[in-house]
Design a protein around this motif. Structure first.
Motif, short mmCIF file in Angstrom:
data_model
loop_
_atom_site.label_atom_id
_atom_site.label_comp_id
_atom_site.label_asym_id
_atom_site.label_seq_id
_atom_site.Cartn_x
_atom_site.Cartn_y
_atom_site.Cartn_z
N LEU A 185 49.82 72.86 8.63
CA LEU A 185 50.92 72.69 8.03
C LEU A 185 52.16 72.31 8.13
CD1 LEU A 185 51.99 73.47 4.96
CD2 LEU A 185 52.59 75.69 5.87
N TYR A 186 52.76 71.30 7.78
CA TYR A 186 54.03 70.99 8.08
C TYR A 186 54.96 70.75 6.84
CZ TYR A 186 51.21 68.79 11.91
OH TYR A 186 50.38 68.62 12.78
N GLU A 187 56.21 71.49 7.05
CA GLU A 187 56.97 71.68 5.85
C GLU A 187 58.42 70.65 6.06
OE1 GLU A 187 57.70 75.78 4.52
OE2 GLU A 187 56.26 76.41 6.03
N PHE A 188 58.86 70.15 4.91
CA PHE A 188 59.97 69.23 4.89
C PHE A 188 60.87 69.83 4.03
CE2 PHE A 188 56.10 67.33 6.36
CZ PHE A 188 56.63 66.39 7.59
N ALA A 189 62.22 69.45 3.96
CA ALA A 189 63.38 69.87 3.08
C ALA A 189 63.34 68.91 1.81
CB ALA A 189 64.74 69.93 3.90
N SER A 190 62.84 67.88 1.88
CA SER A 190 62.99 67.15 0.80
C SER A 190 61.65 66.15 0.59
CB SER A 190 64.10 66.34 0.61
OG SER A 190 64.02 65.12 1.77
N THR A 191 61.52 65.48 -0.64
CA THR A 191 60.22 64.89 -0.60
C THR A 191 60.24 63.40 0.11
OG1 THR A 191 60.00 65.58 -2.99
CG2 THR A 191 58.86 63.61 -2.52
N LYS A 192 61.75 62.90 0.04
CA LYS A 192 61.96 61.71 0.87
C LYS A 192 61.40 62.07 2.33
CE LYS A 192 65.07 58.10 1.52
NZ LYS A 192 66.23 57.65 1.14
N GLU A 193 61.95 62.86 2.83
CA GLU A 193 61.81 63.38 4.33
C GLU A 193 60.18 63.56 4.63
OE1 GLU A 193 62.57 66.84 7.58
OE2 GLU A 193 63.93 66.59 5.73
N CYS A 194 59.37 64.00 3.70
CA CYS A 194 58.02 64.22 3.52
C CYS A 194 57.30 63.08 3.63
CB CYS A 194 57.56 65.21 2.52
SG CYS A 194 55.91 65.70 2.50
N ASN A 195 57.55 62.23 2.51
CA ASN A 195 56.97 60.79 2.61
C ASN A 195 57.20 60.02 3.92
OD1 ASN A 195 56.03 61.37 -0.16
ND2 ASN A 195 57.76 60.38 -1.11
N ARG A 196 58.31 59.91 4.26
CA ARG A 196 58.68 59.39 5.54
C ARG A 196 57.80 59.67 6.68
NH1 ARG A 196 63.89 60.50 5.91
NH2 ARG A 196 64.58 59.04 4.48
N ALA A 197 57.57 61.08 6.81
CA ALA A 197 56.69 61.59 7.93
C ALA A 197 55.07 61.38 7.63
CB ALA A 197 56.88 63.05 8.00
N LEU A 198 54.60 61.25 6.36
CA LEU A 198 53.47 61.04 5.95
C LEU A 198 53.07 59.40 6.51
CD1 LEU A 198 50.85 62.07 4.77
CD2 LEU A 198 51.71 61.45 2.35
N VAL A 199 54.16 58.90 5.76
CA VAL A 199 53.99 57.20 6.10
C VAL A 199 53.72 56.86 7.75
CG1 VAL A 199 55.03 54.98 6.15
CG2 VAL A 199 54.94 56.50 3.88
N ARG A 200 54.68 57.67 8.55
CA ARG A 200 54.87 57.38 9.77
C ARG A 200 53.46 57.65 10.56
NH1 ARG A 200 58.07 61.71 11.97
NH2 ARG A 200 56.04 62.77 11.84
N ASP A 201 53.01 58.94 10.06
CA ASP A 201 51.68 59.57 10.82
C ASP A 201 50.57 58.75 10.39
OD1 ASP A 201 53.30 61.24 12.10
OD2 ASP A 201 52.95 63.03 10.66
N ILE A 202 50.46 58.31 9.14
CA ILE A 202 49.43 57.43 8.88
C ILE A 202 49.32 55.86 9.40
CG2 ILE A 202 48.37 56.22 6.80
CD1 ILE A 202 48.89 58.60 5.08
N VAL A 203 50.44 55.49 9.40
CA VAL A 203 50.49 54.21 10.16
C VAL A 203 50.11 54.41 11.60
CG1 VAL A 203 52.07 52.47 11.09
CG2 VAL A 203 52.19 53.22 8.59
N GLY A 204 50.60 55.38 12.22
CA GLY A 204 50.22 55.66 13.65
C GLY A 204 48.59 55.87 13.84
N LEU A 205 48.12 56.56 12.84
CA LEU A 205 46.71 57.04 12.82
C LEU A 205 45.80 55.56 12.61
CD1 LEU A 205 44.53 59.22 13.25
CD2 LEU A 205 44.66 59.41 10.85
#
Length: 225
Positions: free
Chosen positions: A4-24
């Protein structure tokens, strides 16, 4: 299994998800010529899809498919294929290769399922959502086909939900478990309460529990408050 990864906002969550998917994606392409990704539909992923489309990775080596699809015309506003074409297959991501479950929704249900299974490419990565009833993909707990979808050896199954519109095609539980990595993106405290029920154990009333407790695949959960 899940993390589980928690984020303060949807934008921050999307940014992290995009970063990790591109990395993968980039990591996967070090070892193989192609990487396959399956995406969920609905309105929630739109901002994420548009953000991902702007990432400058090797999209020509990416095969894009769907986690599930409503059996509607592709120009219908509820078509997941239409959503992907509008919000992901643009900017840099327009160079990727997209395979919808069908082009013609007016075939018989048997033909739709048969053709979708015939053209199926196993995703390496799938990005899931979750409803307030705990469904993921189109694995609706009240559907008559739910148990079949949990047990079927086929990759794509037919689901006719009782509490949601349209018949659907969906990846089966076995197909989801064959992914190398799953991502689950959820927002709001209401959905987090459902998630907390799901992590207590396998629950046929909460389909996402079958993913979170699977020993075959790791699911990274991205939650924004």
């Amino acid at each position: 299994m899940f993390q589980l990864y928690e984020f303060a906002s949807t934008k921050e969550c999307n940014r992290a998800l995009v970063r990790d998917i591109v990395g993968l994606i980039n990591k996967s392409l070090l070892d193989k010529d192609k990487v396959s990704l399956a995406f969920s539909g609905g309105k929630s992923p739109i901002a994420f899809l548009e953000m991902l489309s702007k990432e400058n990775c090797d999209w020509k080596k990416c095969n894009i498919s769907l986690v599930d699809e409503r059996i509607v015309d592709l120009n219908n506003e509820d078509s997941n294929a239409g959503l992907i074409r509008t919000h992901l297959l643009q900017n840099h991501a327009k160079d990727s290769h997209f395979t919808p479950f069908f082009e013609n929704p007016h075939l018989t249900l048997e033909e739709l399922v048969k053709n979708a299974n015939a053209s199926y490419q196993q995703p390496d990565i799938a990005i899931l959502g979750m409803g307030l009833d705990g469904h993921t993909a189109s694995l609706f707990p009240e559907a008559d086909e739910f148990q079949m979808a949990l047990e079927s050896p086929y990759n794509i199954v037919l689901i006719n939900p009782k509490n949601a519109p349209y018949k659907r095609l969906s990846m089966s539980l076995s197909a989801l478990k064959k992914c190398k990595k799953l991502f689950l993106c959820i927002a709001t405290q209401e959905k987090f309460l459902v998630f907390n029920k799901a992590i207590k154990g396998l629950n046929p009333q909460i389909p996402i529990s079958y993913i979170l407790h699977s020993r075959e695949v790791m699911c990274d959960v991205y939650f924004s408050k």
